[in-house]
Write a protein that holds these residues in place. Structure first.
Motif, PDB file in Angstrom:
ATOM      1  N   ILE A 183       0.857  -1.186   0.000  1.00  0.00           N
ATOM      2  CA  ILE A 183       0.000   0.000   0.000  1.00  0.00           C
ATOM      3  C   ILE A 183       0.891   1.233   0.000  1.00  0.00           C
ATOM      4  CG2 ILE A 183      -1.816   1.242   1.204  1.00  0.00           C
ATOM      5  CD1 ILE A 183      -2.735  -1.385   2.367  1.00  0.00           C
ATOM      6  N   ILE A 184       0.863   1.944  -1.124  1.00  0.00           N
ATOM      7  CA  ILE A 184       1.794   3.040  -1.324  1.00  0.00           C
ATOM      8  C   ILE A 184       1.137   4.370  -0.962  1.00  0.00           C
ATOM      9  CG2 ILE A 184       3.254   4.183  -3.051  1.00  0.00           C
ATOM     10  CD1 ILE A 184       3.932   1.199  -2.465  1.00  0.00           C
ATOM     11  N   GLY A 185       1.923   5.254  -0.337  1.00  0.00           N
ATOM     12  CA  GLY A 185       1.413   6.590  -0.032  1.00  0.00           C
ATOM     13  C   GLY A 185       1.959   7.087   1.280  1.00  0.00           C
ATOM     14  N   GLU A 213     -14.583   6.607  -3.352  1.00  0.00           N
ATOM     15  CA  GLU A 213     -14.860   6.585  -4.787  1.00  0.00           C
ATOM     16  C   GLU A 213     -14.242   5.349  -5.439  1.00  0.00           C
ATOM     17  OE1 GLU A 213     -13.412  10.180  -6.586  1.00  0.00           O
ATOM     18  OE2 GLU A 213     -14.719  11.440  -5.357  1.00  0.00           O
ATOM     19  N   SER A 214     -14.679   5.102  -6.648  1.00  0.00           N
ATOM     20  CA  SER A 214     -14.146   3.983  -7.406  1.00  0.00           C
ATOM     21  C   SER A 214     -12.631   4.129  -7.594  1.00  0.00           C
ATOM     22  CB  SER A 214     -14.846   3.962  -8.768  1.00  0.00           C
ATOM     23  OG  SER A 214     -14.362   2.882  -9.498  1.00  0.00           O
ATOM     24  N   GLY A 215     -11.926   3.035  -7.387  1.00  0.00           N
ATOM     25  CA  GLY A 215     -10.485   3.036  -7.636  1.00  0.00           C
ATOM     26  C   GLY A 215      -9.623   3.607  -6.528  1.00  0.00           C
ATOM     27  N   THR A 216     -10.216   3.878  -5.355  1.00  0.00           N
ATOM     28  CA  THR A 216      -9.417   4.475  -4.267  1.00  0.00           C
ATOM     29  C   THR A 216      -8.688   3.420  -3.429  1.00  0.00           C
ATOM     30  OG1 THR A 216     -11.479   4.584  -3.000  1.00  0.00           O
ATOM     31  CG2 THR A 216     -10.670   6.649  -3.953  1.00  0.00           C
ATOM     32  N   GLY A 217      -8.977   2.135  -3.674  1.00  0.00           N
ATOM     33  CA  GLY A 217      -8.243   1.096  -2.944  1.00  0.00           C
ATOM     34  C   GLY A 217      -9.053   0.400  -1.870  1.00  0.00           C
ATOM     35  N   LYS A 218     -10.376   0.362  -2.038  1.00  0.00           N
ATOM     36  CA  LYS A 218     -11.220  -0.234  -1.000  1.00  0.00           C
ATOM     37  C   LYS A 218     -10.938  -1.719  -0.812  1.00  0.00           C
ATOM     38  CE  LYS A 218     -15.054   1.265  -2.909  1.00  0.00           C
ATOM     39  NZ  LYS A 218     -14.474   2.058  -4.014  1.00  0.00           N
ATOM     40  N   GLU A 219     -10.794  -2.429  -1.927  1.00  0.00           N
ATOM     41  CA  GLU A 219     -10.541  -3.865  -1.809  1.00  0.00           C
ATOM     42  C   GLU A 219      -9.153  -4.125  -1.215  1.00  0.00           C
ATOM     43  OE1 GLU A 219     -11.825  -6.239  -5.046  1.00  0.00           O
ATOM     44  OE2 GLU A 219     -11.150  -8.086  -4.093  1.00  0.00           O
ATOM     45  N   LEU A 220      -8.201  -3.289  -1.612  1.00  0.00           N
ATOM     46  CA  LEU A 220      -6.845  -3.423  -1.079  1.00  0.00           C
ATOM     47  C   LEU A 220      -6.851  -3.254   0.454  1.00  0.00           C
ATOM     48  CD1 LEU A 220      -3.954  -3.680  -2.253  1.00  0.00           C
ATOM     49  CD2 LEU A 220      -3.806  -1.193  -2.145  1.00  0.00           C
ATOM     50  N   ILE A 221      -7.633  -2.310   0.921  1.00  0.00           N
ATOM     51  CA  ILE A 221      -7.724  -2.071   2.365  1.00  0.00           C
ATOM     52  C   ILE A 221      -8.424  -3.242   3.061  1.00  0.00           C
ATOM     53  CG2 ILE A 221      -8.864  -0.603   4.114  1.00  0.00           C
ATOM     54  CD1 ILE A 221      -6.242   0.565   2.970  1.00  0.00           C
ATOM     55  N   ASN A 232      -9.159   7.716  -9.832  1.00  0.00           N
ATOM     56  CA  ASN A 232      -8.277   7.503  -8.683  1.00  0.00           C
ATOM     57  C   ASN A 232      -7.086   6.588  -8.989  1.00  0.00           C
ATOM     58  OD1 ASN A 232      -9.597   9.162  -6.539  1.00  0.00           O
ATOM     59  ND2 ASN A 232     -11.337   7.958  -7.240  1.00  0.00           N
ATOM     60  N   ILE A 233      -6.728   5.738  -8.026  1.00  0.00           N
ATOM     61  CA  ILE A 233      -5.473   5.011  -8.156  1.00  0.00           C
ATOM     62  C   ILE A 233      -5.494   4.017  -9.311  1.00  0.00           C
ATOM     63  CG2 ILE A 233      -3.922   3.455  -6.917  1.00  0.00           C
ATOM     64  CD1 ILE A 233      -5.321   5.289  -4.452  1.00  0.00           C
ATOM     65  N   ARG A 234      -6.666   3.441  -9.546  1.00  0.00           N
ATOM     66  CA  ARG A 234      -6.755   2.521 -10.673  1.00  0.00           C
ATOM     67  C   ARG A 234      -6.411   3.244 -11.977  1.00  0.00           C
ATOM     68  NH1 ARG A 234     -11.510   0.607 -10.205  1.00  0.00           N
ATOM     69  NH2 ARG A 234     -10.920  -1.284  -9.099  1.00  0.00           N
ATOM     70  N   GLU A 235      -6.838   4.497 -12.072  1.00  0.00           N
ATOM     71  CA  GLU A 235      -6.555   5.263 -13.286  1.00  0.00           C
ATOM     72  C   GLU A 235      -5.050   5.541 -13.419  1.00  0.00           C
ATOM     73  OE1 GLU A 235      -8.533   9.071 -13.589  1.00  0.00           O
ATOM     74  OE2 GLU A 235      -8.068   9.255 -15.734  1.00  0.00           O
TER      75      GLU A 235
HETATM   76  N1  LIG Z   1      -2.376   2.934  -1.887  1.00  0.00           N
HETATM   77  C1  LIG Z   1      -2.213   2.084  -2.918  1.00  0.00           C
HETATM   78  N2  LIG Z   1      -0.984   1.613  -3.216  1.00  0.00           N
HETATM   79  C2  LIG Z   1      -0.805   0.781  -4.274  1.00  0.00           C
HETATM   80  N3  LIG Z   1      -1.774   0.350  -5.066  1.00  0.00           N
HETATM   81  C3  LIG Z   1      -3.027   0.763  -4.812  1.00  0.00           C
HETATM   82  C4  LIG Z   1      -3.316   1.648  -3.720  1.00  0.00           C
HETATM   83  N4  LIG Z   1      -4.638   1.880  -3.704  1.00  0.00           N
HETATM   84  C5  LIG Z   1      -5.150   1.186  -4.721  1.00  0.00           C
HETATM   85  N5  LIG Z   1      -4.206   0.511  -5.406  1.00  0.00           N
HETATM   86  C6  LIG Z   1      -4.395  -0.315  -6.616  1.00  0.00           C
HETATM   87  O1  LIG Z   1      -5.349   0.355  -7.433  1.00  0.00           O
HETATM   88  C7  LIG Z   1      -6.272  -0.558  -8.008  1.00  0.00           C
HETATM   89  C8  LIG Z   1      -7.669  -0.239  -7.540  1.00  0.00           C
HETATM   90  O2  LIG Z   1      -7.800  -0.540  -6.162  1.00  0.00           O
HETATM   91  P1  LIG Z   1      -9.073  -1.312  -5.573  1.00  0.00           P
HETATM   92  O3  LIG Z   1      -9.530  -2.352  -6.523  1.00  0.00           O
HETATM   93  O4  LIG Z   1      -8.782  -1.711  -4.191  1.00  0.00           O
HETATM   94  O5  LIG Z   1     -10.096  -0.076  -5.608  1.00  0.00           O
HETATM   95  P2  LIG Z   1     -11.632  -0.039  -5.231  1.00  0.00           P
HETATM   96  O6  LIG Z   1     -11.823   1.129  -4.342  1.00  0.00           O
HETATM   97  O7  LIG Z   1     -12.060  -1.381  -4.756  1.00  0.00           O
HETATM   98  O8  LIG Z   1     -12.298   0.299  -6.639  1.00  0.00           O
HETATM   99  P3  LIG Z   1     -13.815  -0.009  -7.163  1.00  0.00           P
HETATM  100  O9  LIG Z   1     -14.747   0.827  -6.355  1.00  0.00           O
HETATM  101  O10 LIG Z   1     -13.755   0.456  -8.578  1.00  0.00           O
HETATM  102  O11 LIG Z   1     -14.011  -1.471  -6.994  1.00  0.00           O
HETATM  103  C9  LIG Z   1      -5.794  -1.944  -7.593  1.00  0.00           C
HETATM  104  O12 LIG Z   1      -4.955  -2.430  -8.609  1.00  0.00           O
HETATM  105  C10 LIG Z   1      -5.014  -1.680  -6.316  1.00  0.00           C
HETATM  106  O13 LIG Z   1      -4.032  -2.651  -6.096  1.00  0.00           O
END
Ligand SMILES: Nc1ncnc2c1ncn2[C@@H]1O[C@H](COP(=O)(O)OP(=O)(O)OP(=O)(O)O)[C@@H](O)[C@H]1O
Ligand SMILES: [Mg+2]
Length: 323
Positions: A10-12, A39-47, A226-229
């Motif tokens: 998890i980068i940041g 929002e979409s792509g902010t890293g919810k699943e990663l968290i 967000n981060i996905r982008e």
């Molecule tokens: N802080 C972070 N450091 C590194 N990679 C990240 C970080 N946050 C998100 N990512 C990467 O960005 C991508 C999107 O993250 P993730 O799928 O967790 O988002 P999400 O919030 O679940 O999006 P959605 O709402 O579209 O499902 C993934 O490839 C994830 O690994």
């Protein structure tokens, strides 16, 4: 390091992300339900994964299901499983995801899309720790921690009657909110560097970073995805060009750049190694932010997702002063 929390993927370094990770660290070990919003792509699943893999359940499975992707009856079968003969096509008994996650964690993605019927069954499970497979009369007991995520306003869904209030409170014992990337811009260069590294490994390329113009542009851009982008844009750019430094010209094919950016930042190429380039970029970037905020340090720090002390330290380091 044993016993320490590890979030190396998890980068940041922004205040916004730091407070999220502090919260993750605290609640991972407590066996409560957590609703991750953002929002979409902010890293919810990663968290959600970070919570699981830093919890006592980490040796067991993390099972994810997207609640919006399946029609109601199939979703029910997937979650709760079914008995042979429960419906046409149920040729044998089948365990659902709740059983697959026994001892571990179930992640309900896009939980706002759960159909009413399934909400009811899920609530009963959260209250009793047991449920009925479709067509079954004997309850099945499992030990599962439920994490969920949504990018929609669940409170609003509760108000307008499409989401059960009692279920909302059960799922949202703890809320973790991921701020959009535009509110933690300080993380953008780190994320770009991270995705460049990953992509270098994948492509066998040796891209070192972004030139100063490109770097300036990506930190000014709002990143609606967000981060996905960021990840996608870096990957797409590196598929197009694998020069030492990615240029604005290449990036601009994939994002809509604000016009004032190239005007503020000059055209000179970056010299020196990566850390010199990063430092130079950081100085330019902070100067730009400060100028935009009429040298209001507090406002600029907020834009950068830094605290004031860090901002002052960096201003001193780079001798940034109002001219
Ligand atoms: N802080 C972070 N450091 C590194 N990679 C990240 C970080 N946050 C998100 N990512 C990467 O960005 C991508 C999107 O993250 P993730 O799928 O967790 O988002 P999400 O919030 O679940 O999006 P959605 O709402 O579209 O499902 C993934 O490839 C994830 O690994
Ligand atoms: Mg997701």
């Amino acid at each position: 390091m044993a016993g320490k929390f590890r979030f190396e993927n998890i980068i940041g370094a922004s205040e916004g992300l730091k407070s999220v990770l502090e919260k993750v660290e605290k609640i991972a070990i407590r066996d409560t339900s957590v609703l991750v919003t953002g929002e979409s792509g902010t890293g919810k699943e990663l968290i959600a994964q970070a919570i699981h893999y830093n919890s006592p359940r980490k040796e067991k499975r993390f099972v994810a299901i997207n609640c919006g992707a399946l029609p109601e009856t199939i979703l029910e079968g997937e979650l709760f499983g079914y008995k042979k003969g429960a419906f046409t096509g149920a040729k044998e008994n089948r365990a659902g995801l709740l059983e697959a996650a026994d001892g571990g964690t179930l992640f309900l993605d896009e939980v706002g899309n759960l159909p009413m019927n399934v909400q009811k069954t899920l609530l009963r499970f959260l209250q009793e720790q047991e449920f009925l497979r479709l067509g079954d009369t004997k309850p099945t007991k499992v030990d599962v921690r439920v994490l969920s995520a949504t990018n929609s306003d669940l409170k609003f869904a509760v108000k307008n009657g499409s989401f059960r209030e009692d279920l909302y409170y059960r799922l949202n014992v703890v809320n973790i909110h991921l701020p959009p990337l535009r509110e933690r811009r300080g993380d953008i260069p780190l994320l770009a560097a991270h995705f460049i590294c990953l992509q270098n490994t994948k492509f066998g390329t040796k891209v070192k970073g972004l030139d100063s113009e490109a770097m300036a542009a990506i930190t000014q851009y709002d990143w609606p995805g967000n981060i996905r982008e960021v990840k996608n844009v870096i990957e797409a750019s590196m598929a197009m060009a694998s020069d030492e430094y990615l240029t604005l010209q290449v990036l601009a094919q994939f994002i809509e750049m604000p016009a004032e950016i190239s005007a503020y930042f000059g055209e000179e190429p970056v010299e020196g190694d990566y850390s010199a380039a990063m430092a130079r970029f950081e100085a330019d970037y902070l100067k730009g932010l400060l100028a935009r905020r009429s040298w209001n340090v507090e406002a600029a720090a907020r834009d950068a997702g830094m605290n004031m002390a860090t901002m002052y330290r960096k201003m001193k380091k780079y001798s940034l002063k109002k001219e």
